[in-house]
Scaffold this active site. Sequence first.
Site, short mmCIF file in Angstrom:
data_model
loop_
_atom_site.label_atom_id
_atom_site.label_comp_id
_atom_site.label_asym_id
_atom_site.label_seq_id
_atom_site.Cartn_x
_atom_site.Cartn_y
_atom_site.Cartn_z
N ARG A 171 0.81 -1.22 0.00
CA ARG A 171 0.00 0.00 0.00
C ARG A 171 0.84 1.28 0.00
O ARG A 171 0.59 2.20 -0.77
CB ARG A 171 -0.90 -0.01 1.25
CG ARG A 171 -1.88 1.13 1.33
CD ARG A 171 -2.50 1.21 2.73
NE ARG A 171 -2.99 -0.08 3.20
CZ ARG A 171 -4.15 -0.61 2.86
NH1 ARG A 171 -4.97 0.06 2.08
NH2 ARG A 171 -4.51 -1.79 3.32
N TYR A 197 -14.55 -3.53 3.50
CA TYR A 197 -14.18 -3.23 4.87
C TYR A 197 -14.29 -1.76 5.27
O TYR A 197 -13.57 -1.29 6.14
CB TYR A 197 -12.81 -3.80 5.27
CG TYR A 197 -11.75 -4.01 4.21
CD1 TYR A 197 -11.31 -5.30 3.93
CD2 TYR A 197 -11.17 -2.95 3.54
CE1 TYR A 197 -10.31 -5.52 2.99
CE2 TYR A 197 -10.18 -3.17 2.61
CZ TYR A 197 -9.75 -4.45 2.34
OH TYR A 197 -8.77 -4.67 1.41
N CYS A 201 -25.87 -3.46 -9.27
CA CYS A 201 -27.19 -3.78 -8.72
C CYS A 201 -27.05 -4.34 -7.32
O CYS A 201 -27.36 -5.51 -7.07
CB CYS A 201 -27.89 -4.76 -9.64
SG CYS A 201 -27.95 -4.13 -11.32
C1 LIG Z 1 -0.60 -7.90 1.90
C2 LIG Z 1 0.74 -8.26 2.37
C3 LIG Z 1 1.77 -7.31 2.37
C4 LIG Z 1 1.55 -5.87 2.00
O1 LIG Z 1 0.78 -5.19 2.94
P1 LIG Z 1 0.56 -3.59 2.79
O2 LIG Z 1 -0.37 -3.26 3.89
O3 LIG Z 1 -0.04 -3.36 1.44
O4 LIG Z 1 1.88 -2.95 2.93
C5 LIG Z 1 3.03 -7.73 2.73
N1 LIG Z 1 3.28 -9.01 3.09
C6 LIG Z 1 2.30 -9.95 3.10
C7 LIG Z 1 2.64 -11.32 3.49
C8 LIG Z 1 1.02 -9.61 2.76
O5 LIG Z 1 0.06 -10.53 2.78
#
Ligand SMILES: *Cc1c(COP(=O)(O)O)cnc(C)c1O
Length: 430
Positions: free
Chosen positions: A292, A333, A359
């Site tokens: 993210r 969420y 829908c």
């Molecule tokens: C989703 C995930 C991430 C990334 O998480 P962010 O919140 O997008 O930084 C990193 N490692 C694992 C194992 C994940 O499942």
Amino acid sequence: MLSDNIGREGSRLTFAGHDVTALAETYGTPLYLMDEGRIRRNCRMYLQAFRSSFGGDSLPLYASKAASFKQMYRIMAQEGMGVDTVSSGEIFTALSAGFPPERMVFHGNAKTDSDIRYAVSVGVGVFVVDNEEELLALNREAGQQGIKQKVLLRITPGIDPHTYDAVNTGMVDSKFGVAVETGQAKAFVAQAIGLENLLVRGVHCHVGSQVFEEDVFQRTVDIMVRFMAQIRDELGYTLRELNLGGGYGTRYLESEKEQDIPARIAEVAQRLREQCEKHAFPLPRVLMEPGRSIVADAGMTLYTVSSVKRIPGYKSYVAVDGGMTDNPRYALYGSRYTVYHAEKDGGTEAVFDLVGRCCESGDIIQPEVHLPENTCRGDHIAVCTTGAYNYSMASNYNRIPRPPVLMLTGEGEYLAVKRESLEDLCAFDL
Ligand SMILES: *Cc1c(COP(=O)(O)O)cnc(C)c1O
């Protein structure tokens, strides 16, 4: 404005220096915009922070599930990042973009035999093994292909990062990994180091997403280093790598604070040194997996208003030409977003629920947003911070084609993913 890549010239909204209304008119809507400079800046922020806090052999890995398409892997390769993948599809996409397999990490709590066979055969660098059955299946496959596969073992440290339940992943009862608290993690490591076709490099954990609490990673380090020292003391095996997962939070609302990620990383490194000293444990090679925080604030989604509905005494709606198909996150969420009108600024505002075209009553992009009172059909609406978990979670519900991804640069713009056509929707129908 929410972020310094968003601006206004007169009443017109700009993103990465581009007039978004002009882009909407040229490329159509819904339209995903991505600020390439911001993606690269975020990568460099991590790379520099890692180098100065964890040293030269550390590596940030982009968790590519956040936004997975070929151009994203090319950018990651150019920037010198590693990448996380969670499926054969992500591995294939990365390879198709020329991303080096040895810099890929393969995750997932339910890898199939065919996933494992494929990932081993293309030379994926490291598997993060989630459970015992996977461990045995991977050992068998590596043996058949005549290689020794590097692995990290996914450990559940038992940390509650106080984010939303669906994105908490590090608690003892999680579906991911093997728990320290129950003693299962130690048995898991013992089993793994005894398998002849696997090379156990270290341990992995990921406590959750949208983490803002300052000491979450420090508490994780405490548990992980103590665990690594226990493994050394009781099994006589030194784990050399520590992958602390992803999860640094991104600001979605003007009321939220900005997170100083390099400062957070420096604190984590400090804690790691203290804990290693305390247990007389050698400093491990550190990896982290931001998703993210690499791409979220590089994204914006543009829509065209289809209707404005006012129900006197109740509420008002602005309905647009996209919705939960291009952004399911509020429906999933309750994610919060900042919403701007692309052409109208100032004047009287009103409160609307911004809803999509599907829908489903739950097809809400964001409830209770403030938009100009005179918003009407044909106007453009921008939803900010949509770079992560939007395109990658998009669907064709109601047979709605997925929007294109338009990359914005200092020189101009280019399509990284083209718009799906109506024919594309039937491409697999027999
Ligand atoms: C989703 C995930 C991430 C990334 O998480 P962010 O919140 O997008 O930084 C990193 N490692 C694992 C194992 C994940 O499942």
